[in-house]
Scaffold this active site. Structure first.
Site, PDB file in Angstrom:
ATOM      1  N   SER A 229      26.550 -12.008  49.094  1.00 24.73           N
ATOM      2  CA  SER A 229      27.114 -11.374  50.281  1.00 24.73           C
ATOM      3  C   SER A 229      28.567 -10.946  50.114  1.00 24.73           C
ATOM      4  CB  SER A 229      26.998 -12.329  51.474  1.00 24.73           C
ATOM      5  OG  SER A 229      27.724 -13.527  51.247  1.00 24.73           O
ATOM      6  N   HIS A 257      20.185 -10.883  51.816  1.00 19.63           N
ATOM      7  CA  HIS A 257      20.747  -9.531  51.746  1.00 19.63           C
ATOM      8  C   HIS A 257      19.917  -8.596  50.870  1.00 19.63           C
ATOM      9  CE1 HIS A 257      24.612 -10.144  53.865  1.00 19.63           C
ATOM     10  NE2 HIS A 257      24.509 -11.383  53.422  1.00 19.63           N
ATOM     11  N   LYS A 288      19.916  -9.679  58.897  1.00 22.39           N
ATOM     12  CA  LYS A 288      20.449  -8.635  58.022  1.00 22.39           C
ATOM     13  C   LYS A 288      19.668  -7.346  58.287  1.00 22.39           C
ATOM     14  CE  LYS A 288      23.047 -11.862  56.239  1.00 22.39           C
ATOM     15  NZ  LYS A 288      22.632 -13.040  57.000  1.00 22.39           N
TER      16      LYS A 288
END
Length: 444
Positions: A229, A257, A288
């Site tokens: 991240s 992610h 996300k």
């Protein structure tokens, strides 16, 4: 090695990098005997920063989060801003095929389930989401959690036993660090971090702690993130998976992610590397690409069944609201129907990367996160304020989250950003970079 201090044994070469293993409370310690005395140093610091217009936290979002979002800043003024501070990578928060099933589920089931999943909190939609996520991640079964944070706490505390070894990348999420600390309270585990994406470092540790005749009950776990991240770089999954298979280690991949972002159809980092089954356990988050909240673990059915009945962060938490479940199901259908959104996301990220590179900024991109390094002598909070004033919403990442010489601005790109949005951001970087003296140097 002390089981109560799982981070003390480390082969990490970046010992000065705190990654996500820190708390701001460590920097405002006081010997004050009262609660108010303990919190006052931070309170004074924070209020002073806000008064100077340099603490761009808790900005109020006053519209739907999209490429252009209305934001009320710490000055009380509301302005439309180009949003680069959200993980809404695919723009699903405003997609009609996500909103519609939420409204339908609300009418049919009501707002929530009001109970833990094993004792009345499970609906047909929850079970359908588990099935669809299992297909997405190429796993036999899936377990839903209230957050990705709970998912990491749940598997670490539940699956690790005495003498087990957990090898983890130093850049893993804070929830993993907290899971390790929780597991180490009454379990004699060994948790060792290795240098970020350093497979040679990992291999040495696997050899060092391999299961042998003297450790027949030992299980080794390796934990990495598909997409990290902070810098948006990828774990070298092919090599890590190979090492784990060769040494009998269980590989756990936090693909929060990566899911919905990587691979042609958004299945995640494994699809990006064209791998069928890179990990034994996949962790993911709905906060996300899916634009919701919640988390999940996917893996073999026997492992998921065990976690379903033995993970305290699952058993003793109310199940996900039906609106969240319906929204994520809608998001999965969008992934299947509109794979061009993923392609557009990466085209946008490449366009922004090229524009910033052309100005002279040192940028790096492998996913949809673009970090822009800012020299340590530059006041990054002042720079962030200038971007806010120009209508560019981004986040400054500063010490202690990163080393003092590693501060950066972090931009999250969306599939819904227009070329105009991206070019406007590049123009703002040119103006502010020049004013701040960032672009005057050869190595930004």
């Amino acid at each position: 090695m002390s089981s109560a201090s799982p981070h003390t044994d480390s082969e990490s070469s970046a010992s000065s990098n705190r990654a996500e293993n820190f708390s701001l409370a460590e920097f405002f310690k006081t010997e004050a005997p009262t609660l108010m005395g303990r919190v006052k140093p931070f309170s004074d610091y924070y209020r002073d920063s806000r008064a100077k217009g340099l603490a761009h936290y808790n900005r109020e979002i006053v519209s739907a989060v999209s490429n252009r979002t209305s934001v009320r800043g710490i000055d009380g003024k509301t302005r439309e801003m180009i949003m680069f501070g959200s993980n809404n990578y695919l723009g699903l928060t405003t997609h009609p095929h996500v909103a519609s099933p939420i409204k339908q589920a609300l009418d049919e089931y009501g707002a929530g389930v009001d109970g833990p999943p094993l004792l009345g909190g499970m609906t047909q939609l929850h079970m359908e989401l588990e099935r669809r996520l299992s297909l997405l991640k190429g796993a036999e079964d899936t377990l839903l959690f209230g957050s990705g944070y709970q998912a990491n706490l749940g598997w670490v505390k539940t699956l690790l036993r005495d003498d087990d070894v957990l090898l983890y990348d130093e850049y893993n999420h804070a929830s993993l660090y907290d899971g390790i600390a929780l597991a180490a309270v009454n379990t004699n585990i060994k948790a060792i971090r290795f240098s970020h994406n350093n497979t040679e470092n990992l291999e040495r540790l696997l050899i060092r702690f391999r299961k042998g005749a003297s450790r027949p009950n030992r299980q080794i776990f390796v934990v990495v993130e598909g997409v990290y991240s902070m810098d948006g770089d990828l774990a070298p999954l092919p090599r890590i998976s190979e090492l784990c298979a060769g040494h009998g280690a269980i590989l756990v991949v936090d693909d929060a992610h990566g899911t919905g972002v990587m691979g042609k159809t958004g299945r995640g980092t494994a699809e990006h590397f064209d791998m069928e089954s890179a990990a034994d356990i996949w962790m993911g988050s709905f906060s996300k690409a899916f634009g919701m909240t919640g988390g999940f673990l996917s893996g073999d059915r026997e492992v998921v069944d065990y976690l379903r009945f033995c993970s305290r962060s699952y058993m003793f938490s109310a199940h996900l609201p039906i609106t969240t479940v319906a929204g994520v199901l809608g998001g999965i259908e969008v992934l299947e129907r509109e794979p061009e959104r993923i392609a557009r996301l990466h085209e946008n990220a490449a366009h922004l990367e090229a524009g910033l590179s052309a100005l002279g900024f040192q940028v790096f991109r492998e996913a949809a996160i673009i970090p822009v390094r800012i020299p340590p002598e530059v006041n990054i909070r002042e720079v962030c304020k200038q971007f806010h004033d120009e209508g560019i919403f981004l986040n400054s990442i500063e010490y202690p989250a990163v080393p003092k010489d590693g501060q950066r601005l972090r931009l999250s790109v969306m599939a819904t950003h227009t070329t105009e949005d991206l070019d406007q951001a590049v123009s703002a970087f040119e103006r502010i970079g020049t004013i701040a003296g960032i672009l005057s140097g050869a190595n930004v």
